[in-house]
Design a protein around this motif. Structure first.
Motif, PDB file in Angstrom:
ATOM      1  N   ALA A 111     -37.963   2.129  -9.936  1.00 14.59           N
ATOM      2  CA  ALA A 111     -38.772   1.122  -9.250  1.00 14.59           C
ATOM      3  C   ALA A 111     -40.133   1.691  -8.851  1.00 14.59           C
ATOM      4  O   ALA A 111     -41.164   1.017  -8.965  1.00 14.59           O
ATOM      5  CB  ALA A 111     -38.036   0.621  -8.010  1.00 14.59           C
ATOM      6  N   SER A 112     -40.150   2.954  -8.421  1.00 13.77           N
ATOM      7  CA  SER A 112     -41.404   3.579  -7.986  1.00 13.77           C
ATOM      8  C   SER A 112     -42.371   3.751  -9.149  1.00 13.77           C
ATOM      9  O   SER A 112     -43.563   3.478  -9.021  1.00 13.77           O
ATOM     10  CB  SER A 112     -41.118   4.928  -7.341  1.00 13.77           C
ATOM     11  OG  SER A 112     -40.332   4.775  -6.172  1.00 13.77           O
ATOM     12  N   LEU A 146     -33.794   0.585 -16.825  1.00 15.49           N
ATOM     13  CA  LEU A 146     -35.032   0.110 -17.445  1.00 15.49           C
ATOM     14  C   LEU A 146     -35.449  -1.229 -16.852  1.00 15.49           C
ATOM     15  O   LEU A 146     -36.647  -1.475 -16.621  1.00 15.49           O
ATOM     16  CB  LEU A 146     -34.839  -0.016 -18.956  1.00 15.49           C
ATOM     17  CG  LEU A 146     -36.070  -0.470 -19.758  1.00 15.49           C
ATOM     18  CD1 LEU A 146     -37.227   0.507 -19.560  1.00 15.49           C
ATOM     19  CD2 LEU A 146     -35.725  -0.611 -21.230  1.00 15.49           C
ATOM     20  N   LEU A 147     -34.481  -2.086 -16.569  1.00 14.24           N
ATOM     21  CA  LEU A 147     -34.781  -3.385 -15.970  1.00 14.24           C
ATOM     22  C   LEU A 147     -35.384  -3.217 -14.581  1.00 14.24           C
ATOM     23  O   LEU A 147     -36.308  -3.945 -14.202  1.00 14.24           O
ATOM     24  CB  LEU A 147     -33.513  -4.231 -15.901  1.00 14.24           C
ATOM     25  CG  LEU A 147     -33.690  -5.667 -15.389  1.00 14.24           C
ATOM     26  CD1 LEU A 147     -34.636  -6.443 -16.293  1.00 14.24           C
ATOM     27  CD2 LEU A 147     -32.339  -6.374 -15.298  1.00 14.24           C
ATOM     28  N   VAL A 148     -34.892  -2.239 -13.822  1.00 15.65           N
ATOM     29  CA  VAL A 148     -35.461  -1.970 -12.499  1.00 15.65           C
ATOM     30  C   VAL A 148     -36.932  -1.558 -12.635  1.00 15.65           C
ATOM     31  O   VAL A 148     -37.803  -2.029 -11.887  1.00 15.65           O
ATOM     32  CB  VAL A 148     -34.658  -0.875 -11.776  1.00 15.65           C
ATOM     33  CG1 VAL A 148     -35.392  -0.401 -10.520  1.00 15.65           C
ATOM     34  CG2 VAL A 148     -33.281  -1.395 -11.389  1.00 15.65           C
ATOM     35  N   GLY A 149     -37.215  -0.687 -13.607  1.00 18.19           N
ATOM     36  CA  GLY A 149     -38.602  -0.292 -13.834  1.00 18.19           C
ATOM     37  C   GLY A 149     -39.463  -1.462 -14.264  1.00 18.19           C
ATOM     38  O   GLY A 149     -40.615  -1.605 -13.828  1.00 18.19           O
ATOM     39  N   LEU A 150     -38.911  -2.333 -15.118  1.00 11.95           N
ATOM     40  CA  LEU A 150     -39.652  -3.507 -15.583  1.00 11.95           C
ATOM     41  C   LEU A 150     -39.939  -4.471 -14.437  1.00 11.95           C
ATOM     42  O   LEU A 150     -41.063  -4.982 -14.301  1.00 11.95           O
ATOM     43  CB  LEU A 150     -38.842  -4.207 -16.671  1.00 11.95           C
ATOM     44  CG  LEU A 150     -39.448  -5.487 -17.259  1.00 11.95           C
ATOM     45  CD1 LEU A 150     -40.795  -5.199 -17.902  1.00 11.95           C
ATOM     46  CD2 LEU A 150     -38.492  -6.116 -18.262  1.00 11.95           C
ATOM     47  N   VAL A 151     -38.932  -4.723 -13.605  1.00  5.59           N
ATOM     48  CA  VAL A 151     -39.131  -5.607 -12.454  1.00  5.59           C
ATOM     49  C   VAL A 151     -40.150  -5.006 -11.480  1.00  5.59           C
ATOM     50  O   VAL A 151     -41.005  -5.705 -10.932  1.00  5.59           O
ATOM     51  CB  VAL A 151     -37.792  -5.878 -11.740  1.00  5.59           C
ATOM     52  CG1 VAL A 151     -38.020  -6.613 -10.428  1.00  5.59           C
ATOM     53  CG2 VAL A 151     -36.869  -6.691 -12.638  1.00  5.59           C
TER      54      VAL A 151
END
Length: 367
Positions: A60-61, A158-163
């Motif tokens: 996320a960061s 990866l979804l956390v990074g995308l969000v």
């Protein structure tokens, strides 16, 4: 009817000028940028704490670092810059995750680092991004590639990074709505947006770009190799330090940035120790991240060494949230590897500057 008080009139005349000076000072602090970057970083972390998935904090960061791009750009151009930066950040996270899943050996990790460096520098210089560095792409790749990851965890991380990147995009573009909604008299409070990023499709043919890439690749390999050779636990800090110190293509080669990074990091580690050593709860760590992000954005354009007093606690706290290790080990590694990376960068900067000076002299005497 009483006569006007001249002192009062003078005060009335001075108030608009004082207001203008106050507004200029306020705009100069980059409060818009700092607030956006802080919100983009902290709000996803709060959500992760609430859902009990703080182990996703690094993804996320890194997605939230999208908000660091597009500074002082008109919103029609900023949309392009931030979108490109989001692709670069999410791509770096995804690339690191793939190598982490397969437990890539050192040689493959090194090859991946070179790929990220080359593509990152080309992307930044082709699209005219600011900050004009591949640092954030390299940071995301090196950290994500070394966090143990199972195949069934890739998509969620990866979804956390995308969000995180999508949220940062929205926060970064939110100023457009604020400016349209704000009354006209409040316009002086908003920072001017003079930067005009230029797309340069021919950047891949620019010798200065390839010189910069060569410097970063050589410096990263040397610094990372030395860190591994002496058994330091976080060799990517040495790599990140090299990339952070190296000047962008065409910029003046100066050693002062390296010294700022070394001494600023050492002092920043002391600040981090005061926070992490007592073992505070996660909400305190998120507050540290918020203060670190805000302070870094306020100071980064004014004094790099002072900004590192905020950048270092920010980076180390994010790293600690994602992959907890003994605090003393984390702090010592950070100082040693920053000094190592900075020293390698200084040597390369001095050598490059000397080489360019010799080439200039030779061309001057050649008939």
């Amino acid at each position: 009817m009483t006569a006007p008080n001249h002192d009062d009139s003078a005060d009335a005349r001075s108030r608009p000028e004082s207001l203008r000076q106050w507004s200029r000072s306020l705009r100069a602090l980059d409060l818009e940028v700092a607030t956006r970057a802080t919100l983009a970083m902290v709000i996803p972390l709060i959500v992760l704490v609430l859902v009990g998935r703080i182990d996703w904090a690094v993804y996320a960061s890194f997605g939230g670092m999208t908000a660091l791009f597009g500074r002082s750009e008109p919103y029609r151009l900023r949309a392009r810059s931030v979108s490109v930066a989001a692709v670069g950040m999410v791509g770096s996270i995804g690339f690191g995750l793939i190598l982490a899943v397969f437990g890539a050996p050192l040689g493959l990790l090194t090859a991946g680092l070179i790929v990220v460096l080359v593509l990152g520098v080309l992307l930044v210089n082709t699209m005219g991004l600011f900050p004009s560095t591949a640092l954030f792409f390299v940071f995301a790749y090196t950290v994500c590639a070394q966090v143990p990851t199972e195949p069934d965890q890739v998509l969620s991380r990866l979804l956390v990074g995308l969000v995180g990147a999508a949220f940062a995009w929205m926060v970064t573009m939110s100023g457009w709505l604020l400016r349209r909604a704000a009354p006209e008299r409040s316009a002086p409070l908003f920072k001017r947006l003079p930067r005009q990023p230029r797309v340069n499709p021919a950047a891949y043919r620019d010798g200065r770009v390839w010189l910069s890439i060569g410097q970063m690749v050589v410096g990263s390999l040397v610094a990372g190799g030395l860190a591994i050779l002496v058994g330091i636990g976080h060799p990517y800090w040495a790599v990140v330090s090299v990339v952070a110190v190296m000047p962008p293509p065409g910029a003046r080669h100066s050693t002062s940035r390296a010294f700022h990074r070394i001494f600023g990091t050492a002092l920043g580690v002391l600040v981090t120790a005061l926070v992490l050593v007592p073992g505070p709860p996660v909400w305190v760590l998120i507050l540290v991240i918020a203060i670190g992000q805000f302070g870094a954005e306020i100071l980064i354009g004014k004094h790099y060494g002072a900004a590192l007093l905020f950048i270092t606690p920010l980076a180390l706290t994010v790293s600690h949230l994602g992959s907890p290790v003994p605090v003393s080990e984390l702090l010592v590694d950070r100082v040693v590897e920053t000094a190592l990376g900075g020293a390698v960068a200084v040597i390369l900067v001095v050598a490059t500057r000397a080489g360019l000076a010799r080439a200039t002299r030779r061309s001057a005497v050649t008939p």
